[in-house]
Design an enzyme around this catalytic site. Structure first.
Site, PDB file in Angstrom:
ATOM      1  N   THR A 249       0.850  -1.210   0.000  1.00 53.69           N
ATOM      2  CA  THR A 249       0.000   0.000   0.000  1.00 53.69           C
ATOM      3  C   THR A 249       0.873   1.243   0.000  1.00 53.69           C
ATOM      4  O   THR A 249       0.696   2.163  -0.796  1.00 53.69           O
ATOM      5  CB  THR A 249      -0.930  -0.001   1.228  1.00 53.69           C
ATOM      6  OG1 THR A 249      -1.569  -1.273   1.335  1.00 53.69           O
ATOM      7  CG2 THR A 249      -1.989   1.086   1.118  1.00 53.69           C
TER       8      THR A 249
ATOM      9  N   LYS B 117       1.626  -4.108  12.657  1.00 56.42           N
ATOM     10  CA  LYS B 117       2.423  -3.896  11.443  1.00 56.42           C
ATOM     11  C   LYS B 117       3.587  -4.865  11.464  1.00 56.42           C
ATOM     12  O   LYS B 117       3.840  -5.523  12.472  1.00 56.42           O
ATOM     13  CB  LYS B 117       2.940  -2.454  11.413  1.00 56.42           C
ATOM     14  CG  LYS B 117       1.868  -1.455  11.028  1.00 56.42           C
ATOM     15  CD  LYS B 117       2.378  -0.007  11.031  1.00 56.42           C
ATOM     16  CE  LYS B 117       3.572   0.178  10.140  1.00 56.42           C
ATOM     17  NZ  LYS B 117       3.338  -0.312   8.760  1.00 56.42           N
TER      18      LYS B 117
ATOM     19  N   GLU C 201      10.141   1.238  10.786  1.00 53.92           N
ATOM     20  CA  GLU C 201       8.830   1.903  10.680  1.00 53.92           C
ATOM     21  C   GLU C 201       8.474   2.538  12.013  1.00 53.92           C
ATOM     22  O   GLU C 201       8.070   3.708  12.084  1.00 53.92           O
ATOM     23  CB  GLU C 201       7.744   0.896  10.291  1.00 53.92           C
ATOM     24  CG  GLU C 201       7.851   0.407   8.870  1.00 53.92           C
ATOM     25  CD  GLU C 201       6.868  -0.706   8.569  1.00 53.92           C
ATOM     26  OE1 GLU C 201       6.403  -1.389   9.508  1.00 53.92           O
ATOM     27  OE2 GLU C 201       6.549  -0.886   7.379  1.00 53.92           O
TER      28      GLU C 201
HETATM   29  O1  DER Z   1       5.239  -4.595   7.094  1.00 51.48           O
HETATM   30  C1  DER Z   1       4.543  -3.592   7.268  1.00 51.48           C
HETATM   31  O2  DER Z   1       4.467  -2.979   8.370  1.00 51.48           O
HETATM   32  C2  DER Z   1       3.630  -3.135   6.161  1.00 51.48           C
HETATM   33  O3  DER Z   1       3.377  -1.754   6.241  1.00 51.48           O
HETATM   34  C3  DER Z   1       2.338  -3.909   6.319  1.00 51.48           C
HETATM   35  O4  DER Z   1       1.888  -3.697   7.570  1.00 51.48           O
HETATM   36  C4  DER Z   1       1.288  -3.505   5.307  1.00 51.48           C
HETATM   37  O5  DER Z   1       1.662  -4.070   4.130  1.00 51.48           O
HETATM   38  P1  DER Z   1       0.651  -4.103   2.892  1.00 51.48           P
HETATM   39  O6  DER Z   1       0.339  -2.654   2.591  1.00 51.48           O
HETATM   40  O7  DER Z   1       1.460  -4.775   1.804  1.00 51.48           O
HETATM   41  O8  DER Z   1      -0.548  -4.892   3.297  1.00 51.48           O
END
Ligand code: DER
Length: 238
Positions: free
Chosen positions: A31, A98, A107
């Site tokens: 995303t 996450k 993050e």
């Molecule tokens: O690994 C992470 O924290 C990503 O942000 C995850 O939480 C969301 O990944 P996606 O957008 O591919 O579902």
């Protein structure tokens, strides 16, 4: 609309919050990738100027670099104006899981340093409680005696029917090997059969384990969650 189209809608809406001159935390995952693409596009069009990106993973660093987004880090920019990132789970109080992409530590550092953290999800990520998806709640652990740490984590949540599993990645020769994070650590994924209850108490208990580096519960961190669904886009503020 496909799930990826919904992700793109949420991502583009989040980029509306980016203003010229901002220091922007760039998230990781499918995303967030759309948000980074969008920022690169607006910079190239001249609709955005003087944005500095703080990537949350090597993968995002490389994506942003290829788009010509100027990059820096927390050492040079300890305060981030806005961070945009995806999530694996969002509960009703905007607490997140996450890290299923393995980037939770960087993050959490970048998103913990930002004034505004905008989370972008498609509606499939909404849960009633943390761990409610039955999917992994990741914990980054040091490699040394990871089995010991994994067992300590599992027994912490015995009451919630917890399973702890070392995250594996498929190596170059197709053999399975432990996944190693950007920071050189392992990830132990926790799976719960029942609600773990007080997630703040769970967070404290996890972080007290010496072999734990960080976990994937992002509690009280999201400022806004943008949810893209079949019926449109919703914005939920904390
Ligand atoms: O690994 C992470 O924290 C990503 O942000 C995850 O939480 C969301 O990944 P996606 O957008 O591919 O579902």
């Amino acid at each position: 609309l496909s799930q990826d189209e919904l992700k793109k809608i949420a991502a583009f809406r989040a980029v509306d919050f980016v203003e010229s001159g901002m220091v922007v935390g760039l998230g990781t995952g499918s995303t967030a990738r759309h948000a980074v693409d969008r920022i690169g596009h607006l910079l190239r069009q001249g609709k955005l100027r003087d944005v500095v990106g703080i990537p949350t993973s090597r993968v995002t660093h490389d994506q942003a670099l290829s788009l010509g987004i100027p990059l820096s880090d927390l050492d040079s920019h300890p305060v981030v104006d806005l961070a945009i990132d995806g999530a694996d789970e969002v509960d009703p109080s905007l607490n997140l899981v996450k890290g299923r992409g393995g980037s939770l530590l960087r993050e959490k550092m970048v998103e913990g340093a930002c004034k505004k953290f905008v989370v972008i999800v498609d509606e499939s990520k909404l849960v009633d409680y943390i761990g409610g998806s039955g999917l992994a709640m990741p914990v980054e652990v040091i490699k040394f005696c990871w089995k010991y740490t994994a067992e300590q984590l599992r027994s912490l949540f015995d009451y919630a029917g917890c399973r702890a599993k070392l995250r594996m990645s498929v190596g170059k020769e197709e053999e399975e090997e432990p996944f190693v994070t950007d920071n050189g650590n392992y990830v132990v994924d926790l799976y719960f059969e029942r609600d773990i209850g007080d997630s703040w108490a769970a967070s404290d208990a996890i972080l007290r384990l010496a072999g734990v580096v960080e976990h994937g519960m992002f509690l009280g961190m999201a400022s806004t969650v943008i949810v893209a669904g079949e019926l449109g886009v919703r914005m939920i503020n904390r």
